[in-house]
Scaffold this motif. Structure first.
Motif, short mmCIF file in Angstrom:
data_model
loop_
_atom_site.label_atom_id
_atom_site.label_comp_id
_atom_site.label_asym_id
_atom_site.label_seq_id
_atom_site.Cartn_x
_atom_site.Cartn_y
_atom_site.Cartn_z
N ALA A 184 1.09 4.55 -2.62
CA ALA A 184 1.61 5.85 -2.18
C ALA A 184 3.07 5.69 -1.80
O ALA A 184 3.48 4.64 -1.29
CB ALA A 184 0.81 6.38 -1.00
N THR A 185 3.84 6.73 -2.04
CA THR A 185 5.27 6.76 -1.71
C THR A 185 5.52 7.90 -0.74
O THR A 185 5.14 9.04 -1.00
CB THR A 185 6.13 6.96 -2.96
N VAL A 186 6.15 7.58 0.39
CA VAL A 186 6.51 8.59 1.39
C VAL A 186 8.03 8.76 1.37
O VAL A 186 8.77 7.82 1.68
CB VAL A 186 6.04 8.18 2.80
N VAL A 189 2.96 -2.08 4.50
CA VAL A 189 4.00 -1.05 4.48
C VAL A 189 5.37 -1.68 4.27
O VAL A 189 5.72 -2.65 4.95
CB VAL A 189 4.01 -0.25 5.80
N VAL A 190 6.12 -1.14 3.31
CA VAL A 190 7.51 -1.53 3.09
C VAL A 190 8.38 -0.30 3.36
O VAL A 190 8.10 0.78 2.82
CB VAL A 190 7.75 -2.06 1.67
N VAL A 191 9.39 -0.47 4.19
CA VAL A 191 10.30 0.63 4.52
C VAL A 191 11.67 0.30 3.94
O VAL A 191 12.18 -0.82 4.11
CB VAL A 191 10.42 0.83 6.04
N VAL A 192 12.26 1.25 3.25
CA VAL A 192 13.58 1.08 2.63
C VAL A 192 14.55 2.05 3.27
O VAL A 192 14.28 3.26 3.33
CB VAL A 192 13.50 1.30 1.10
N GLU A 193 15.67 1.53 3.75
CA GLU A 193 16.67 2.34 4.44
C GLU A 193 18.05 2.11 3.81
O GLU A 193 18.47 0.97 3.62
CB GLU A 193 16.70 1.98 5.93
N ASP A 221 0.84 -1.20 0.00
CA ASP A 221 0.00 0.00 0.00
C ASP A 221 0.88 1.25 0.00
O ASP A 221 0.63 2.19 -0.75
CB ASP A 221 -0.92 0.01 1.23
N VAL A 222 1.92 1.24 0.86
CA VAL A 222 2.80 2.41 0.99
C VAL A 222 4.24 1.95 1.08
O VAL A 222 4.54 0.97 1.79
CB VAL A 222 2.45 3.24 2.24
N VAL A 223 5.13 2.63 0.39
CA VAL A 223 6.56 2.44 0.59
C VAL A 223 7.10 3.72 1.22
O VAL A 223 6.78 4.83 0.78
CB VAL A 223 7.30 2.11 -0.73
N VAL A 224 7.89 3.56 2.28
CA VAL A 224 8.49 4.68 3.01
C VAL A 224 9.99 4.61 2.82
O VAL A 224 10.61 3.57 3.04
CB VAL A 224 8.15 4.61 4.51
N ILE A 225 10.59 5.74 2.40
CA ILE A 225 12.05 5.81 2.21
C ILE A 225 12.65 6.54 3.39
O ILE A 225 12.53 7.75 3.52
CB ILE A 225 12.41 6.55 0.91
#
Length: 665
Positions: free
Chosen positions: A406-408, A200-204, A176-180
């Motif tokens: 959505a992209t955050v 939610v997928v978070v990329v760091e 649904d959302v990817v957070v960078i």
């Protein structure tokens, strides 16, 4: 012209000779270059407490620092070649062949000059590091050894973390959302979105570290936790380091833990000037409370603040100041080891790697580390996710594609503008309006007081009497290594200053700046180009901070007050000497400045003619593309920003979740 040309040719030959000597000798660990040894011998004589180090052994350490880093190695060799030439020019012989007394005299002569002084500081840094990072030397200065746990607890949510090295092939995911990013904004957003049942997928870009890694080894911690080895710097009429984090937790892992709400006058300005009508105390109160509960915010314990709190309180009250208090911090259970800027070894500090991210993972979010977001997937001006890449176990490039509704973007004020610009966002405000909260420091010597530096928290006490005017005083005690690295002294003066660490008081201030800077693409992907010019109004406020803090120390009985400058350290012993110093003409570049709160480069505004993002944090003119990080505040805060950033991101993420849930699958 001929003489100038001959001098340049001589310099070039000497630099080449010294560089070849250093490169050849530093490749042999048992025999560093002669210029390195000569410099170490001149730089570090014996003091009253600290014996002179073995110059060859210390120079060998320096060779080890730069081994495997061709750029740093080459720059150091050129710098030492320059020093060899200056010896020939001013001493009549090469630096490495001169007697030790003339060598030390040359260092003292070069130190206060503009260009040569800067070059000397750069050359000296690795030598200073080798000197002050020695554990035996630190122990002599009363710094305890760090206790690092051999084992820590394991949790089910850790299965939600995937490192780039664990990817055997390219991956494609739907969410649904990817957070960078996992700093104050990204982690809070990820938690809020995952808590509402979204995928939610978070990329760091940085790596995941736990408290076993936070061992107090500063070179190792800086390499692991800081972007570009902490070398991010704003350039203008002052040189202002702006260190930021690159790790799971972002800059929250390396900040001092101070927690403040957004000042009401600042929110009022945002409502009136930028159309952010919903941002008032009443509306934000429950969000502030939620953040403070998550971070376990409470007053710092005075026993961990240390004697510096008593000194500042005594001096401030003597001057009639009243708003004095221990600072609010996110570190319940703190044991005062004083390593807040290098990862908390006890997990007491609730940086987002300890607070928000684990809770986001508990609620089903997935975290991928060691992956740099490269490309925004988009359909015209509609964000559809991202592509990121990193290094797999065999060293080859691995890619992660996340298709998302959505992209955050939460990469921080210094990195978010580049990503947006590289991916098609066009807005005249993008990368502009950078504010920094420029900080100053004043030291003082209390020979009869054991200040317990290195065994107390770096920032635990504050003065708010001038907060409405944009001047905030907060503790700023540095570790022993910082004490030795940040000064501009050499030889006997350096060793004497280093030995006074247990009796040297540190305290600082920051200003709510009206100056604005700009962020552009830099020469290296880790180092953006940051320009910032401090205006006269801000510099006057900065000078007021210097003057006020010096008077506080004198009122508290300091034997000497030390005013750190970029070229020299000024000592005053009474108000008459202070007034004489303050009456001189000063420029921003004369003072040692730093900054830790870059803000505003993708600011919020209801009107796209004023900012990059709308009140819901959506990029103006785009669908599915949001920014939730330090680039959002429209102006400087005059307060440590992490609570503000977490509050704004939590609220914006909740609104985004409502929108996505209403839209359905």
């Amino acid at each position: 012209m001929a003489r100038c040309g001959q001098g340049q040719a001589c310099l070039l030959r000497l630099c080449q000779h010294a560089r070849m000597t250093e490169l050849t000798d530093s490749a042999r660990a048992d025999h560093p270059g002669p210029v390195s040894v000569a410099f170490a011998e001149a730089m570090f004589p014996a003091g009253e407490t600290l014996p002179a180090p073995d110059a060859t052994a210390l120079a060998t350490q320096v060779a080890g620092y730069v081994a495997g880093r061709p750029l740093l190695r080459g720059l150091l060799s050129l710098g030492l070649g320059w020093l060899e030439w200056r010896g020939l020019r001013q001493l009549g012989s090469r630096f490495s062949r001169a007697a030790v007394a003339p060598r030390r005299a040359l260092l003292d002569a070069l130190a206060p000059t503009l260009i040569s002084g800067l070059l000397l500081r750069l050359v000296s840094l690795p030598f200073r590091a080798a000197y002050v990072l020695d554990s035996e030397r630190a122990a002599r200065m009363g710094v305890p050894r760090i206790q690092v746990p051999e084992q820590i607890e394991t949790f089910r949510w850790q299965q939600q973390i995937t490192r780039a090295a664990e990817l055997e092939e390219d991956q494609t995911l739907d969410a649904d959302v990817v957070v960078i990013g996992t700093g104050a904004g990204g982690a809070a957003a990820a938690y809020e979105l995952a808590s509402r049942g979204l995928a939610v997928v978070v990329v760091e870009e940085g790596d995941w570290h736990d408290r076993r890694h936070f061992n107090g080894d500063l070179p190792d911690m800086i390499r692991r936790l800081y972007r570009g080895f902490g070398a991010t710097t704003a350039l203008g009429n002052a040189l202002i380091p702006v260190p930021i984090g690159r790790n799971v937790g972002g800059t929250t892992t390396i900040n001092s833990g101070t927690c403040m709400r957004t000042p009401a006058p600042v929110l009022k300005r945002w409502r009136e000037e930028f159309g952010l009508t919903d941002l008032d105390d009443a509306t934000l109160a429950p969000w502030f409370e939620g953040v403070e509960t998550m971070l376990r915010v409470q007053r710092a314990e005075r026993r961990h603040v240390g004697p510096i709190g008593n000194i500042i309180e005594q001096g401030a009250r003597a001057l009639g100041l009243e708003q004095l208090h221990a600072l609010q911090r996110n570190a319940a259970g703190c044991d005062g080891q004083g390593l807040c800027q290098f990862g908390c070894p006890t997990d007491a500090k609730q940086s987002t790697n300890v607070s928000y991210m684990p809770r986001a993972l508990e609620r089903g979010a997935f975290l991928f580390t060691g992956l740099r977001a490269r490309r925004l997937l988009r359909d015209g001006q509609h964000g559809r996710g991202i592509e990121a890449e990193g290094r797999g176990a065999d060293g080859r490039t691995v890619r992660l594609r996340v298709n998302a509704r959505a992209t955050v973007v939460a990469m921080g004020s210094l990195m978010t503008p580049r990503f947006l610009r590289d991916n098609g966002v066009r807005n005249p405000h993008l990368g502009r309006h950078l504010t920094l909260h420029p900080c100053g420091v004043v030291n003082a010597v209390f020979p009869e007081t054991a200040l317990r530096n290195g065994r107390t928290i770096p920032q635990g006490f504050g003065i708010q009497d001038f907060a409405d005017e944009g001047l905030m005083f907060e503790g700023g005690t540095v570790p022993f290594a910082g004490h030795g690295l940040l000064n501009t002294l050499y030889g006997e003066q350096f060793v004497r200053f280093t030995e006074r660490y247990p009796h040297t008081a540190y305290f600082g201030f920051m200003i709510r700046d009206t100056s604005e800077g700009r962020v552009r693409r830099g020469p290296h992907r880790d180092l953006p180009w940051i320009s910032y010019h401090m205006n006269d109004t801000d510099f006057a406020l900065f000078l007021r901070g210097i003057d006020t803090l010096a008077r506080i120390y004198l009122a508290a009985g300091a034997e000497e007050v030390l005013l750190p400058g970029t070229r020299r350290l000024i000592t005053v012993r009474n108000t008459r000497e202070l007034e004489a110093f303050m009456a001189r003409r000063h420029r921003p570049r004369d003072f040692l400045m730093s900054a830790y709160h870059p803000l505003g480069t993708a600011r919020l505004a209801a009107d796209p003619a004023q900012g990059v993002c709308d009140p819901d944090h959506r990029v103006h003119g785009w669908q599915g593309l949001y920014v939730m990080d330090g680039s959002n505040p429209p102006t400087s805060l005059g307060a440590n920003p992490q609570v503000t950033l977490m509050t704004l991101a939590s609220r914006a993420a909740a609104r985004l979740a409502d929108t996505l849930l209403e839209q359905g699958a």
